[in-house]
Write an enzyme that holds these catalytic residues in place. Sequence first.
Site, PDB file in Angstrom:
ATOM      1  NE  ARG A  39     -31.020 -24.596  -9.830  1.00 17.71           N
ATOM      2  CZ  ARG A  39     -31.024 -23.464 -10.555  1.00 17.71           C
ATOM      3  NH1 ARG A  39     -29.907 -22.801 -10.745  1.00 17.71           N
ATOM      4  NH2 ARG A  39     -32.144 -23.027 -11.098  1.00 17.71           N
ATOM      5  CE1 TYR A  67     -16.379 -44.359  -4.909  1.00 20.80           C
ATOM      6  CE2 TYR A  67     -17.196 -42.874  -6.600  1.00 20.80           C
ATOM      7  CZ  TYR A  67     -17.435 -43.819  -5.632  1.00 20.80           C
ATOM      8  OH  TYR A  67     -18.713 -44.208  -5.378  1.00 20.80           O
ATOM      9  CG  ASP A  85     -11.920 -37.942  -3.029  1.00 19.79           C
ATOM     10  OD1 ASP A  85     -12.248 -37.954  -1.827  1.00 19.79           O
ATOM     11  OD2 ASP A  85     -12.566 -38.538  -3.906  1.00 19.79           O
TER      12      ASP A  85
HETATM   13  C1  LIG Z   1     -17.837 -42.494  -2.490  1.00 16.70           C
HETATM   14  C2  LIG Z   1     -16.686 -41.754  -3.011  1.00 16.70           C
HETATM   15  C3  LIG Z   1     -16.839 -40.750  -3.988  1.00 16.70           C
HETATM   16  C4  LIG Z   1     -18.180 -40.438  -4.623  1.00 16.70           C
HETATM   17  O1  LIG Z   1     -19.085 -39.929  -3.698  1.00 16.70           O
HETATM   18  P1  LIG Z   1     -20.673 -40.072  -3.816  1.00 16.70           P
HETATM   19  O2  LIG Z   1     -21.144 -39.360  -2.600  1.00 16.70           O
HETATM   20  O3  LIG Z   1     -21.002 -41.531  -3.833  1.00 16.70           O
HETATM   21  O4  LIG Z   1     -21.081 -39.419  -5.088  1.00 16.70           O
HETATM   22  C5  LIG Z   1     -15.717 -40.061  -4.392  1.00 16.70           C
HETATM   23  N1  LIG Z   1     -14.495 -40.329  -3.883  1.00 16.70           N
HETATM   24  C6  LIG Z   1     -14.312 -41.290  -2.966  1.00 16.70           C
HETATM   25  C7  LIG Z   1     -12.930 -41.541  -2.445  1.00 16.70           C
HETATM   26  C8  LIG Z   1     -15.391 -42.033  -2.490  1.00 16.70           C
HETATM   27  O5  LIG Z   1     -15.187 -42.992  -1.584  1.00 16.70           O
END
Ligand SMILES: *Cc1c(COP(=O)(O)O)cnc(C)c1O
Length: 394
Positions: free
Chosen positions: A59, A112, A184
């Site tokens: 971890r 998201y 993101d």
């Molecule tokens: C899928 C997604 C997430 C979340 O990711 P996970 O791996 O499903 O937890 C966050 N931001 C965007 C833009 C995504 O497409």
Amino acid sequence: MTDKKIRFETEVIHAGYHQDEHNGSLVPPLYQSSTFTFQNAEQGEKRFSGLEDGYIYSRLGNPTVKILEERIAALEKGDAALAFASGMAAVSAVLSDLTKTGDHILCSQGIYGCTFGLLQLFKEKYEITHDFSAMDSPETLYKEIQSNTAVIYIETPINPTMKLIDLEMVVKVAEEKGIPVVVDNTFSSPYLQTPLTKGCDVVIHSATKFICGHGDVIAGLVIGKKEWIQHVARTTQKDMGGIISPFDAWLLLRGLKTLPVRMDRHSDNARKLFDFLRKHPKIDTIYYPGDQEHPDYHIMQKQMRQPGGMISFSVKGTKKTAQQFMNQLQLIKIAVSLGDAESLIQHPATMTHAVVPEEERRKMGIEDTLLRLSVGLEAWEDIKEDLEQALEKI
Ligand SMILES: *Cc1c(COP(=O)(O)O)cnc(C)c1O
């Protein structure tokens, strides 16, 4: 490898890995071990106190995971990175670290679905508020940034409407106000866009998507400045514990090697399908950053290598028509997620964005007839023919 500057297509294969440190193994070995033995009690003491580098417990760090972290840091042009159990584990670790009770988060309009859910939770439990902003000009930002704004949180392209945000423009205002900018970058991958080179502070990925590319892993990544990354490793990551498994890190290292090849094909296929869809009489609106009539086309040219593999479109009719269309598809699979070899289609209003209240959803441009297509790596003609036959039946 020497330290000479190498190109992206080479880095996806080599960065962060040295065969001579692993018995010459060509590919990174999988260290599927929860813990690491110390030679003696004193070594254990030194590892815990930080006097000696080395692994303790998975971890807190794992050699396979470490290779992945170094590789993604190189690809995003960052100093350091951390891998997480999911994209949402990454988002929650970053936002927990950067905020405290009473703070405010300014978000792009459209994020998201689960990030939206997390912000609701923050508001209810910790009185951390948020607002959505078009982020379309410095004036908008000056108006919407509050004295307690602690983070500017951006998705670009925005899911699923493919609006773009000019990162350099946001960074200019954010720097002046001393607010970190978090992006993101899931929809683009570092092959198409590297926000850190535009001055942003943190990049997050759902590595589940294009970075993995093969639909067999759920994982997240965070890239940023070394000191801050080390701080997150010691706090929110270590103590909240959303770490990646070594096997998933190993699969991501494998998937990453073909990222540029895959992204070129996703983008090529998407361009050709856009040309087909845009002329089709049963298609209403279409959102694709490679559309020259897209209002943000100039931003795409400025900050992205290519428009990517995602297209959203609405069919003429009602929610029922959209669902009937999906049910007629044969090759294209009905599923959420994106960036896989398989073409995937989903209905944001009832799937990924079902948690977003209807009024909010409409403001984001998510109509009941809107569909999001993640263009796969199949022959584009086969994807087109599948869309064509399904459109004929509605
Ligand atoms: C899928 C997604 C997430 C979340 O990711 P996970 O791996 O499903 O937890 C966050 N931001 C965007 C833009 C995504 O497409």
